[in-house]
Design a protein around this motif. Sequence first.
Motif, PDB file in Angstrom:
ATOM      1  N   PHE A   1       0.784  -1.167  -0.046  1.00 24.53           N
ATOM      2  CA  PHE A   1       0.092   0.019   0.062  1.00 24.53           C
ATOM      3  C   PHE A   1       0.985   1.267  -0.112  1.00 24.53           C
ATOM      4  CE2 PHE A   1      -2.931   3.275   1.964  1.00 24.53           C
ATOM      5  CZ  PHE A   1      -4.140   3.046   1.083  1.00 24.53           C
ATOM      6  N   LEU A   2       2.010   1.331   0.771  1.00 26.71           N
ATOM      7  CA  LEU A   2       3.119   2.543   0.773  1.00 26.71           C
ATOM      8  C   LEU A   2       3.408   2.606  -0.698  1.00 26.71           C
ATOM      9  CD1 LEU A   2       4.842   1.980   3.938  1.00 26.71           C
ATOM     10  CD2 LEU A   2       2.997   3.863   3.610  1.00 26.71           C
TER      11      LEU A   2
ATOM     12  N   GLY B   1      -3.933  -0.367  13.409  1.00 29.91           N
ATOM     13  CA  GLY B   1      -4.483  -0.576  11.985  1.00 29.91           C
ATOM     14  C   GLY B   1      -4.435   0.486  11.110  1.00 29.91           C
ATOM     15  N   LEU B   2      -3.792   1.822  11.684  1.00 29.83           N
ATOM     16  CA  LEU B   2      -3.602   2.894  10.846  1.00 29.83           C
ATOM     17  C   LEU B   2      -1.960   3.321  10.671  1.00 29.83           C
ATOM     18  CD1 LEU B   2      -6.526   5.052  12.165  1.00 29.83           C
ATOM     19  CD2 LEU B   2      -6.597   3.619  10.129  1.00 29.83           C
ATOM     20  N   ILE B   3      -1.642   3.995   9.605  1.00 27.73           N
ATOM     21  CA  ILE B   3      -0.532   4.539   9.557  1.00 27.73           C
ATOM     22  C   ILE B   3      -0.705   6.034   9.121  1.00 27.73           C
ATOM     23  CG2 ILE B   3       1.619   4.560   8.014  1.00 27.73           C
ATOM     24  CD1 ILE B   3       1.113   1.523   7.476  1.00 27.73           C
ATOM     25  N   LEU B   4       0.455   6.713   9.880  1.00 27.98           N
ATOM     26  CA  LEU B   4       0.428   8.327   9.464  1.00 27.98           C
ATOM     27  C   LEU B   4       1.756   8.446   8.760  1.00 27.98           C
ATOM     28  CD1 LEU B   4      -0.383  10.989  10.211  1.00 27.98           C
ATOM     29  CD2 LEU B   4       0.843  11.077  12.325  1.00 27.98           C
ATOM     30  N   THR B   5       1.346   8.896   7.638  1.00 21.23           N
ATOM     31  CA  THR B   5       2.497   9.381   6.820  1.00 21.23           C
ATOM     32  C   THR B   5       2.753  10.777   6.344  1.00 21.23           C
ATOM     33  OG1 THR B   5       1.299   8.831   4.683  1.00 21.23           O
ATOM     34  CG2 THR B   5       2.247   7.180   5.543  1.00 21.23           C
ATOM     35  N   GLU B   6       3.721  11.258   5.847  1.00 15.86           N
ATOM     36  CA  GLU B   6       4.090  12.775   5.544  1.00 15.86           C
ATOM     37  C   GLU B   6       4.714  12.607   3.996  1.00 15.86           C
ATOM     38  OE1 GLU B   6       5.501  16.800   7.511  1.00 15.86           O
ATOM     39  OE2 GLU B   6       7.143  15.029   7.864  1.00 15.86           O
ATOM     40  N   LEU B   7       3.928  13.255   3.060  1.00 12.27           N
ATOM     41  CA  LEU B   7       4.480  13.198   1.759  1.00 12.27           C
ATOM     42  C   LEU B   7       5.106  14.528   1.319  1.00 12.27           C
ATOM     43  CD1 LEU B   7       2.150  10.863   1.669  1.00 12.27           C
ATOM     44  CD2 LEU B   7       2.145  11.436  -0.799  1.00 12.27           C
ATOM     45  N   GLY B   8       5.426  15.497   2.376  1.00 11.31           N
ATOM     46  CA  GLY B   8       5.793  16.701   2.413  1.00 11.31           C
ATOM     47  C   GLY B   8       5.854  17.643   3.396  1.00 11.31           C
TER      48      GLY B   8
ATOM     49  N   ASP C   1      -5.138   3.363   5.810  1.00 12.73           N
ATOM     50  CA  ASP C   1      -5.554   1.695   6.427  1.00 12.73           C
ATOM     51  C   ASP C   1      -5.267   0.923   5.201  1.00 12.73           C
ATOM     52  OD1 ASP C   1      -6.855  -0.673   6.836  1.00 12.73           O
ATOM     53  OD2 ASP C   1      -8.531   0.307   7.916  1.00 12.73           O
ATOM     54  N   PRO C   2      -4.051   0.164   5.416  1.00 18.76           N
ATOM     55  CA  PRO C   2      -3.401  -0.340   4.355  1.00 18.76           C
ATOM     56  C   PRO C   2      -4.221  -1.903   4.071  1.00 18.76           C
ATOM     57  CG  PRO C   2      -2.018  -0.883   6.494  1.00 18.76           C
ATOM     58  CD  PRO C   2      -3.044   0.239   6.573  1.00 18.76           C
ATOM     59  N   VAL C   3      -4.976  -2.244   5.154  1.00 14.58           N
ATOM     60  CA  VAL C   3      -5.806  -3.483   4.962  1.00 14.58           C
ATOM     61  C   VAL C   3      -6.924  -3.045   3.952  1.00 14.58           C
ATOM     62  CG1 VAL C   3      -7.382  -5.282   5.879  1.00 14.58           C
ATOM     63  CG2 VAL C   3      -5.210  -4.586   6.921  1.00 14.58           C
ATOM     64  N   LEU C   4      -7.709  -2.089   4.257  1.00 12.65           N
ATOM     65  CA  LEU C   4      -8.773  -1.619   3.346  1.00 12.65           C
ATOM     66  C   LEU C   4      -8.593  -0.818   2.092  1.00 12.65           C
ATOM     67  CD1 LEU C   4     -11.412  -0.572   6.062  1.00 12.65           C
ATOM     68  CD2 LEU C   4     -11.300  -2.733   4.906  1.00 12.65           C
ATOM     69  N   ARG C   5      -6.981  -0.468   2.031  1.00 13.44           N
ATOM     70  CA  ARG C   5      -6.428   0.142   1.037  1.00 13.44           C
ATOM     71  C   ARG C   5      -7.027   1.736   0.667  1.00 13.44           C
ATOM     72  NH1 ARG C   5      -5.668  -3.731  -3.926  1.00 13.44           N
ATOM     73  NH2 ARG C   5      -4.231  -2.453  -4.780  1.00 13.44           N
ATOM     74  N   GLU C   6      -7.308   2.193   1.847  1.00 11.69           N
ATOM     75  CA  GLU C   6      -7.835   3.728   1.983  1.00 11.69           C
ATOM     76  C   GLU C   6      -6.709   4.479   2.552  1.00 11.69           C
ATOM     77  OE1 GLU C   6     -12.455   2.740   2.688  1.00 11.69           O
ATOM     78  OE2 GLU C   6     -11.234   3.768   4.194  1.00 11.69           O
ATOM     79  N   TRP C   7      -6.600   5.778   2.083  1.00  7.79           N
ATOM     80  CA  TRP C   7      -5.853   6.783   2.569  1.00  7.79           C
ATOM     81  C   TRP C   7      -6.592   8.227   2.472  1.00  7.79           C
ATOM     82  CZ3 TRP C   7      -3.988  10.888  -0.478  1.00  7.79           C
ATOM     83  CH2 TRP C   7      -3.859  10.785  -1.771  1.00  7.79           C
TER      84      TRP C   7
END
Length: 396
Positions: A88-89, A109-116, A124-130
């Motif tokens: 998913f990443l 079950g959640l991931i916090l990311t930063e793209l900038g 949510d990588p299991v449900l493939r939602e962001w």
Amino acid sequence: MDLPDSVIVVVLVRLPIMDIARLKLVCKGWKSLLESSYIRDLYENINQRKFSSPWSILYRDLSSNTALEFFCEEWGFRESLGSCVSRFLDEIKAANKNTRVHILAITDGLILTELGPETFRVADPVLREWIKIPHPPPYSSRQDEFQGAAIVTNINNVGYKVVRYGVPVLGVRVMERDRLCFQIYSSDSKSWTYRHVPTQRPISSILPSNPINKNGYLHWLCRASQVIFAYDFYGPSELCVVIDLPQRSAKGTQKPLWHGDEATLTISCGSVMYMNTDTGKPTQQLKIWRLKKYTSGSSSKESWEFLWNLRPGLELCLGCVPVAMHPFDKEIVYLVTCQTNFFQTHARLVIGNLRTKKFQLQKDWKHKTMEFADYEPCFFHQFVLPQRLGSIPCPP
């Protein structure tokens, strides 16, 4: 068949978590029932010892900004959660023109990311939602500096909160460095708020980069001051709880991982656990406590319950660092040991049964290029499939 709700509940709470997620589609009544706090509490009590929820131990590689899987239990899931996260990443990166994805936190079950800069995503990588989080507003105080970000969840709330945290900058007098500053985004209010929280205890200039989330609380393990700072982001309290560690070592000592005390926080059976290994003695010892009371100023005996003490005689590998416990079994512990050969480091996972005092050394980790000093316990995460499997609450 027209079954009473009481009978339906007895059947549903004994099904695997993925079946429960699918059964939400049967009708509105079942969806409301399966998302209720009553069902969540009952499911947890019944399935606590059945290990029915898939989970993984993930390592957050700071050099490549990836989540590497050390250990997993799939329990009927078609693939490991680590595989879901990695795939998913890559999808997020491809959808954003190969922008580098920085992993900030992993929990529930959640991931916090930063793209900038200040461009946050909750995924949510299991449900493939962001979900893209709105940019935080500029903070007014020049005396505050945000050093990290985390995500907080509460078992009684289907939402989440993104938290930016920090302490006053070094230019502020030491006597004023007794507070934490937060910028908080709530999925319920769909907005950011700013908050100062007194700690009633001096704070070092830098907080650990991976606070542990447990039912609305964030826990920062501060080794330098030998305390845990904990704050409830879903409660009415305006003070940060300061909890003294049960075993205090020399303050301010900075020792390499293979020498001295190594400690970490983890979650097991619904409680925060503190693990400490003393490698400075001839034979390594492992001690584990359970946090039982959130009250500032309480003695160590009041705040902690002593669970395990593995004394000399156990053949543990030199330099083992505790990284996690089994989320559903407090008798199972996971440690990491490293062996250096020229310019390569071979990391291995050690699985220990605290009751039988047996430890099993697993095969080498497939990534062998990182330095031993990079294996900080704070960068390991338990990634457990949550009991609620619903879409991420979205901003408007």
